[in-house]
Design an enzyme around this catalytic site. Structure first.
Site, PDB file in Angstrom:
ATOM      1  CG  HIS A  82      -1.760   1.191   1.381  1.00  0.00           C
ATOM      2  ND1 HIS A  82      -1.533   2.128   2.370  1.00  0.00           N
ATOM      3  CD2 HIS A  82      -2.815   1.659   0.669  1.00  0.00           C
ATOM      4  CE1 HIS A  82      -2.416   3.093   2.271  1.00  0.00           C
ATOM      5  NE2 HIS A  82      -3.204   2.843   1.254  1.00  0.00           N
ATOM      6  CD  GLU A 129      -2.605   2.614  -3.703  1.00  0.00           C
ATOM      7  OE1 GLU A 129      -3.012   3.798  -3.655  1.00  0.00           O
ATOM      8  OE2 GLU A 129      -3.063   1.711  -2.981  1.00  0.00           O
ATOM      9  CG  HIS A 130      -0.326   6.144  -0.652  1.00  0.00           C
ATOM     10  ND1 HIS A 130      -0.863   7.254  -0.050  1.00  0.00           N
ATOM     11  CD2 HIS A 130      -1.266   5.174  -0.551  1.00  0.00           C
ATOM     12  CE1 HIS A 130      -2.072   6.976   0.401  1.00  0.00           C
ATOM     13  NE2 HIS A 130      -2.334   5.710   0.115  1.00  0.00           N
ATOM     14  CD  GLU A 171      -4.911   5.219   3.913  1.00  0.00           C
ATOM     15  OE1 GLU A 171      -5.740   4.555   3.286  1.00  0.00           O
ATOM     16  OE2 GLU A 171      -3.786   5.535   3.453  1.00  0.00           O
TER      17      GLU A 171
END
Length: 443
Positions: free
Chosen positions: A55, A58-59, A133
């Site tokens: 993840h 991906e950012h 997040e």
């Protein structure tokens, strides 16, 4: 000589010499294209020490590439009137955009450079974004409880971990480690490029071949995982948190992504708790007012899956809510379903499928996800035929297999663990016993 192209359902699929698979579906009457790069890489591929790196990567793809800075990426997509985004799952990562068909070359160029040639700029600021997040997610018990359920079901297997990973990993993982992770997994045989809309398949294949021209050829896709987690019976997870409601999930092992019974499962889920006319919605919310939110769902992976029920309710209603859920599960297996329920659920599944297929983004997602995980690409008519073929006996037999009491696991977030254990006693005594043993083990 051009690589062979095969028809798969309504789509065209080509495997390029470099190993990348290209799938597209032309949709008449639209002027847009939904385009996505799908990579066989997700949280399932991570070790405990790298939990969350898929993840995080991906950012970082949006923070700059070999030819475009983060700001330039944003400005280019804005100038095209495009929508660009990405998503990380437990088995896949996707980076995608939707734009006017005349911008295909430009949008493709930006996407491929982001995906294949990231430069890992602005890493420290993005670490903070991810940490925020994770903190936000920890403050949302109605989201967090689903990962607790996955932990109860999959234990220490990577499928039991949150996709967001662990804050300490994100805060400390070196850029070089992230770079190696990218290079090991974002390889041609791990990639599917999918598109739907006003797209020419031949032109798309040309663009993909050019993008991967400097990559070593890797014939044949990467083998899919073959390490399905074992199920050890009754298991529970509880997290104390000062909340007004108890957030409760009940689940069990489900079906693999490509299992032919997935169509019966969709019908079963619709009847049980996947619609406003479902049994759980009607019995728990409409008749008794026990909850605002109650529903069922299924998650499917390459070699396994899960079925689950969620309910959010006040402490004094936990026991009654779980008692009703347990009764409805038993009634489903013992009494079966009515002809009206079967017809309504089949039509619901068919209607939602057709409506989704009117979206180029949904079509692109189906192409990328299915091809990457080995699920046959069926035409719309073939899918509808599969739903029409589901019988009441199919649904009841599947319910009897999946929702057996000795297969159940459960998770909850709330103030008082004793309230939780009383609720489990009403649902399944074996779960209440497991909760008591867990409480003893932790002192």
């Amino acid at each position: 000589m051009s690589p062979p192209t095969a028809a798969a359902g309504d789509a065209q699929v080509t495997t390029l010499p470099c190993g990348v698979r290209v799938a597209s579906e032309r949709v008449d009457g639209v002027r847009s294209i939904a385009l996505g790069f799908w990579i066989r890489c997700g949280s399932r591929d991570e070790s405990e020490e790298l939990a969350g790196v898929s993840h995080f990567l991906e950012h970082l793809l949006f923070k700059g590439s070999a030819r475009y800075s983060s700001r330039e990426i944003d400005e280019l997509f804005d100038a095209l009137g495009a929508e660009a985004n990405a998503g990380t799952g437990k088995e896949t990562t996707s980076v995608y955009a939707r734009f006017l068909d005349r911008h295909l070359e430009r949008a493709f160029d930006v996407l491929q450079d982001m995906v294949l040639r990231p430069v890992y700029a602005e890493v420290d600021s993005e670490r903070q974004v991810i940490l925020e997040e994770i903190a936000m997610y920890e403050d949302e018990p109605q989201d967090r409880v689903h990962d607790l359920l996955a932990r109860a079901l999959f234990a220490d297997h990577p499928l039991g971990r949150p996709i967001l990973g662990r804050a300490e990993v994100i805060a400390n993982v070196p850029v070089a480690v992230v770079g190696r992770y990218h290079d090991e997994r974002y390889r041609p045989r791990n990639v599917v490029v999918a598109a739907a809309g006003s797209v020419d398949h031949g032109r798309l294949c040309e663009l993909v071949e050019q993008a991967f021209a400097d990559q070593p050829a890797e014939p044949g896709p990467t083998e899919l995982p073959a390490d399905a987690p074992a199920h050890y019976g009754a298991s529970v997870r509880f997290q104390r948190k000062d909340t007004e409601q108890f957030h409760v999930c009940v689940g069990a092992p489900g079906l693999a992504r490509g299992d032919e019974r997935r169509f019966a499962l969709r019908v079963l889920d619709t009847i049980l708790g996947g619609s406003s006319s479902s049994r759980l919605f009607q019995e728990v919310r409409e008749k008794r007012g026990l909850a605002y939110s109650v529903y069922s769902y299924a998650s499917q992976f390459v070699d396994c899956g899960q079925v689950a029920i969620y309910v959010g309710t006040r402490p004094d209603r936990v026991t009654e809510s779980l008692e009703v859920i347990g009764r409805e599960l038993r009634r489903l297996v013992e009494d079966g379903i009515t002809d009206d329920e079967l017809e309504r659920a089949r039509e619901n599944a068919k209607g939602r499928t057709v409506l989704a297929m009117e979206s180029t983004l949904a079509r692109m997602n189906r192409l990328g996800g299915s091809l990457l995980t080995g699920v046959p690409l069926l035409s719309l008519d073939e899918i509808l035929e599969r739903y029409d073929a589901v019988t009441a006996d199919d649904v009841v037999a599947l319910a009897g297999k999946l929702w057996q009491p000795d297969r159940l696991v459960a998770a909850a977030i709330g103030r008082d663990e004793e309230v939780w254990r009383r609720g489990l006693e009403a649902l399944a005594p074996a779960l209440a016993e497991a909760a008591a043993q867990a409480a003893e083990a932790t002192g």
